[in-house]
Design a protein around this motif. Structure first.
Motif, PDB file in Angstrom:
ATOM      1  N   GLU A 122      83.313  59.482  31.985  1.00 44.20           N
ATOM      2  CA  GLU A 122      84.183  59.840  33.111  1.00 44.20           C
ATOM      3  C   GLU A 122      85.610  59.698  33.116  1.00 44.20           C
ATOM      4  N   VAL A 123      86.447  60.504  33.776  1.00 43.19           N
ATOM      5  CA  VAL A 123      87.854  60.510  33.757  1.00 43.19           C
ATOM      6  C   VAL A 123      88.529  59.100  34.131  1.00 43.19           C
ATOM      7  N   TRP A 124      89.299  58.529  33.287  1.00 44.54           N
ATOM      8  CA  TRP A 124      89.906  57.256  33.638  1.00 44.54           C
ATOM      9  C   TRP A 124      91.227  56.947  33.309  1.00 44.54           C
ATOM     10  N   TRP A 157      96.096  59.107  31.047  1.00 44.67           N
ATOM     11  CA  TRP A 157      94.664  59.472  31.479  1.00 44.67           C
ATOM     12  C   TRP A 157      93.753  59.556  30.063  1.00 44.67           C
ATOM     13  N   GLY A 158      92.671  59.358  30.152  1.00 43.50           N
ATOM     14  CA  GLY A 158      91.441  59.781  29.165  1.00 43.50           C
ATOM     15  C   GLY A 158      90.082  59.745  29.601  1.00 43.50           C
ATOM     16  N   PHE A 159      89.270  59.322  28.919  1.00 43.24           N
ATOM     17  CA  PHE A 159      87.835  59.206  29.445  1.00 43.24           C
ATOM     18  C   PHE A 159      87.283  57.693  29.085  1.00 43.24           C
ATOM     19  N   THR A 191      78.262  49.079  25.451  1.00 42.67           N
ATOM     20  CA  THR A 191      79.223  49.020  25.104  1.00 42.67           C
ATOM     21  C   THR A 191      80.147  50.170  25.828  1.00 42.67           C
ATOM     22  N   ALA A 192      81.520  49.885  25.721  1.00 43.25           N
ATOM     23  CA  ALA A 192      82.487  50.889  26.402  1.00 43.25           C
ATOM     24  C   ALA A 192      83.784  51.366  25.685  1.00 43.25           C
ATOM     25  N   ALA A 193      84.059  52.590  25.662  1.00 41.86           N
ATOM     26  CA  ALA A 193      85.121  52.820  24.890  1.00 41.86           C
ATOM     27  C   ALA A 193      86.276  53.901  25.659  1.00 41.86           C
ATOM     28  N   PHE A 194      87.659  53.514  25.555  1.00 46.64           N
ATOM     29  CA  PHE A 194      88.366  54.243  26.300  1.00 46.64           C
ATOM     30  C   PHE A 194      88.905  55.449  25.266  1.00 46.64           C
ATOM     31  N   ILE A 195      88.621  56.745  25.508  1.00 37.53           N
ATOM     32  CA  ILE A 195      88.987  57.752  24.630  1.00 37.53           C
ATOM     33  C   ILE A 195      90.203  58.553  25.257  1.00 37.53           C
ATOM     34  N   ASP A 196      91.326  58.364  24.254  1.00 40.87           N
ATOM     35  CA  ASP A 196      92.726  58.772  24.569  1.00 40.87           C
ATOM     36  C   ASP A 196      92.851  60.085  24.215  1.00 40.87           C
ATOM     37  N   GLU A 197      92.264  61.023  25.249  1.00 49.02           N
ATOM     38  CA  GLU A 197      92.040  62.626  25.197  1.00 49.02           C
ATOM     39  C   GLU A 197      92.304  62.902  26.622  1.00 49.02           C
ATOM     40  N   ARG A 198      93.806  63.597  27.068  1.00 50.05           N
ATOM     41  CA  ARG A 198      93.948  64.093  28.237  1.00 50.05           C
ATOM     42  C   ARG A 198      92.974  65.089  28.859  1.00 50.05           C
ATOM     43  N   PRO A 199      92.411  64.585  30.057  1.00 52.20           N
ATOM     44  CA  PRO A 199      91.600  65.347  30.705  1.00 52.20           C
ATOM     45  C   PRO A 199      92.255  66.761  31.356  1.00 52.20           C
ATOM     46  N   THR A 200      91.659  67.714  31.559  1.00 54.17           N
ATOM     47  CA  THR A 200      92.135  68.850  31.962  1.00 54.17           C
ATOM     48  C   THR A 200      92.636  68.691  33.386  1.00 54.17           C
ATOM     49  N   PRO A 201      93.435  69.446  34.035  1.00 50.73           N
ATOM     50  CA  PRO A 201      93.977  69.568  35.398  1.00 50.73           C
ATOM     51  C   PRO A 201      92.778  69.626  36.414  1.00 50.73           C
ATOM     52  N   GLU A 202      91.783  70.637  35.999  1.00 53.45           N
ATOM     53  CA  GLU A 202      90.432  70.508  36.867  1.00 53.45           C
ATOM     54  C   GLU A 202      89.657  69.311  36.655  1.00 53.45           C
ATOM     55  N   GLN A 203      89.579  68.781  35.708  1.00 51.31           N
ATOM     56  CA  GLN A 203      88.886  67.315  35.326  1.00 51.31           C
ATOM     57  C   GLN A 203      89.307  66.322  36.136  1.00 51.31           C
ATOM     58  N   LEU A 204      90.913  66.325  36.080  1.00 58.66           N
ATOM     59  CA  LEU A 204      91.614  65.317  36.899  1.00 58.66           C
ATOM     60  C   LEU A 204      91.303  65.303  38.276  1.00 58.66           C
ATOM     61  N   ALA A 205      91.424  66.681  38.942  1.00 62.37           N
ATOM     62  CA  ALA A 205      91.219  67.072  40.538  1.00 62.37           C
ATOM     63  C   ALA A 205      89.759  66.633  40.872  1.00 62.37           C
ATOM     64  N   THR A 206      88.798  66.847  40.072  1.00 60.75           N
ATOM     65  CA  THR A 206      87.384  66.743  40.368  1.00 60.75           C
ATOM     66  C   THR A 206      86.672  65.250  40.014  1.00 60.75           C
TER      67      THR A 206
END
Length: 64
Positions: free
Chosen positions: A7-9, A25-27, A35-50
Motif C-alpha cells: 500500500e501507498v504509505w 512517500w513510499g510503500f 513482517t513489514a517493510a517500508f519501500i522507499d520508492e515514490r508512488p505515481t501521482p495516480e497511486q497517491l490519488a487513489t
C-alpha cells in the motif's frame, strides 16, 4: 515468505501544516510471516490519488 499487501504509505505521519507534497512517500509491504517493510520508492501521482490509507491531515490549529 510471500508478499500479501503493498500500500501507498507515508514514512512519517504529517505534522500540523504539512501537505501531501511535504511528505516522504513510499510503500508499506506486509509479508506472510507478519513482517513489514517500508519501500522507499515514490508512488505515481495516480497511486497517491487513489490510495486507501494515510489520508489524515490535521488542521494547523489542531493539537498534535
Amino acid at each position: 515468505m510471500s508478499l500479501i499487501s503493498r500500500e501507498v504509505w507515508w514514512f512519517q505521519p504529517p505534522k500540523p501544516g504539512q501537505t501531501e507534497a511535504d511528505l516522504k512517500w513510499g510503500f508499506l509491504e506486509i509479508y506472510s510471516d507478519r513482517t513489514a517493510a517500508f519501500i522507499d520508492e515514490r508512488p505515481t501521482p495516480e497511486q497517491l490519488a487513489t490510495r486507501k490509507s494515510c489520508r489524515y491531515f490535521p488542521a494547523e490549529d489542531e493539537p498534535e
